[in-house]
Motif scaffolding. Structure first.
Motif, PDB file in Angstrom:
ATOM      1  N   ASN A   1      -3.948  -3.289  -8.326  1.00  0.00           N
ATOM      2  CA  ASN A   1      -3.641  -3.490  -6.912  1.00  0.00           C
ATOM      3  C   ASN A   1      -4.368  -4.699  -6.328  1.00  0.00           C
ATOM      4  O   ASN A   1      -3.875  -5.313  -5.378  1.00  0.00           O
ATOM      5  CB  ASN A   1      -3.973  -2.238  -6.120  1.00  0.00           C
ATOM      6  CG  ASN A   1      -3.032  -1.092  -6.450  1.00  0.00           C
ATOM      7  OD1 ASN A   1      -1.883  -1.307  -6.850  1.00  0.00           O
ATOM      8  ND2 ASN A   1      -3.502   0.135  -6.306  1.00  0.00           N
TER       9      ASN A   1
ATOM     10  N   TRP B   1       0.728   4.510  -6.305  1.00  0.00           N
ATOM     11  CA  TRP B   1      -0.209   3.503  -5.796  1.00  0.00           C
ATOM     12  C   TRP B   1      -1.591   3.651  -6.424  1.00  0.00           C
ATOM     13  O   TRP B   1      -2.207   2.679  -6.841  1.00  0.00           O
ATOM     14  CB  TRP B   1      -0.323   3.634  -4.283  1.00  0.00           C
ATOM     15  CG  TRP B   1      -1.454   2.858  -3.680  1.00  0.00           C
ATOM     16  CD1 TRP B   1      -2.641   3.360  -3.202  1.00  0.00           C
ATOM     17  CD2 TRP B   1      -1.517   1.452  -3.490  1.00  0.00           C
ATOM     18  NE1 TRP B   1      -3.436   2.340  -2.728  1.00  0.00           N
ATOM     19  CE2 TRP B   1      -2.773   1.162  -2.894  1.00  0.00           C
ATOM     20  CE3 TRP B   1      -0.647   0.390  -3.763  1.00  0.00           C
ATOM     21  CZ2 TRP B   1      -3.149  -0.140  -2.562  1.00  0.00           C
ATOM     22  CZ3 TRP B   1      -1.039  -0.897  -3.437  1.00  0.00           C
ATOM     23  CH2 TRP B   1      -2.275  -1.150  -2.843  1.00  0.00           C
ATOM     24  N   SER B   2      -2.072   4.872  -6.541  1.00  0.00           N
ATOM     25  CA  SER B   2      -3.410   5.101  -7.094  1.00  0.00           C
ATOM     26  C   SER B   2      -3.447   4.934  -8.600  1.00  0.00           C
ATOM     27  O   SER B   2      -4.519   4.779  -9.183  1.00  0.00           O
ATOM     28  CB  SER B   2      -3.876   6.511  -6.743  1.00  0.00           C
ATOM     29  OG  SER B   2      -3.099   7.469  -7.442  1.00  0.00           O
TER      30      SER B   2
ATOM     31  N   SER C   1       0.833  -1.198   0.000  1.00  0.00           N
ATOM     32  CA  SER C   1       0.000   0.000   0.000  1.00  0.00           C
ATOM     33  C   SER C   1       0.865   1.243   0.000  1.00  0.00           C
ATOM     34  O   SER C   1       1.836   1.331   0.741  1.00  0.00           O
ATOM     35  CB  SER C   1      -0.907   0.013   1.240  1.00  0.00           C
ATOM     36  OG  SER C   1      -1.774  -1.095   1.225  1.00  0.00           O
ATOM     37  N   ASN C   2       0.475   2.205  -0.846  1.00  0.00           N
ATOM     38  CA  ASN C   2       1.183   3.482  -0.958  1.00  0.00           C
ATOM     39  C   ASN C   2       2.613   3.328  -1.467  1.00  0.00           C
ATOM     40  O   ASN C   2       3.449   4.214  -1.254  1.00  0.00           O
ATOM     41  CB  ASN C   2       1.171   4.235   0.365  1.00  0.00           C
ATOM     42  CG  ASN C   2      -0.235   4.601   0.791  1.00  0.00           C
ATOM     43  OD1 ASN C   2      -1.022   5.090  -0.009  1.00  0.00           O
ATOM     44  ND2 ASN C   2      -0.567   4.335   2.038  1.00  0.00           N
TER      45      ASN C   2
ATOM     46  N   ALA D   1      -2.696   7.313 -10.526  1.00  0.00           N
ATOM     47  CA  ALA D   1      -3.023   8.621 -11.082  1.00  0.00           C
ATOM     48  C   ALA D   1      -1.821   9.315 -11.695  1.00  0.00           C
ATOM     49  O   ALA D   1      -1.971  10.175 -12.557  1.00  0.00           O
ATOM     50  CB  ALA D   1      -3.626   9.505  -9.988  1.00  0.00           C
TER      51      ALA D   1
END
Length: 122
Positions: A73, A52-53, A29-30, A55
């Motif tokens: 993910n 992570w996202s 995560s992240n 974007a």
């Protein structure tokens, strides 16, 4: 944490390959995921990275418009779609992970996979 890269192979110039990097051990995560490459006799080179996202992505200039990095993910996997491959793309491609923001410096990454060979013939 283990990173397992796959999908490399031999392809003619102009062809395509999709690399995958599966992570295991725990969910990152992240974590930023990145691809680097190293050709024989050359230094390791940053290729692409994704947050992570998903974007935000970043690419080295030489692959912009030809390579696309993405991640799933839910599957703990990052991909590198490589189109219009050129002989100078030949290298061992390595995936890497780091917590936080994108870096183009390999030393900033904490986890590395073993690499997958990509060979582009002319």
């Amino acid at each position: 944490v283990q990173l397992q890269a796959s999908g490399g192979g031999l392809v003619q110039a102009g062809g395509s390959l999709r690399l995958s990097c599966a992570t295991s051990g725990r969910t990152l995560s992240n974590y930023v995921m990145a691809w680097f490459r190293q050709a024989p006799g050359k230094e390791r080179e940053f290729v692409a990275a994704i947050t992570w996202s998903g974007a935000t992505t970043e690419y080295v200039d030489s692959v912009k418009g030809r390579f696309t990095i993405s991640r799933d993910n839910a599957k703990n996997t990052v991909y590198l779609q490589m189109n219009s491959l050129k002989p100078w793309d030949t290298a061992v491609y390595l995936c890497a992970a780091r917590y936080g923001w994108i870096s183009v410096t390999g030393e900033d990454y904490n986890y590395w996979g073993q690499g997958t060979q990509v060979t582009v013939s002319s």
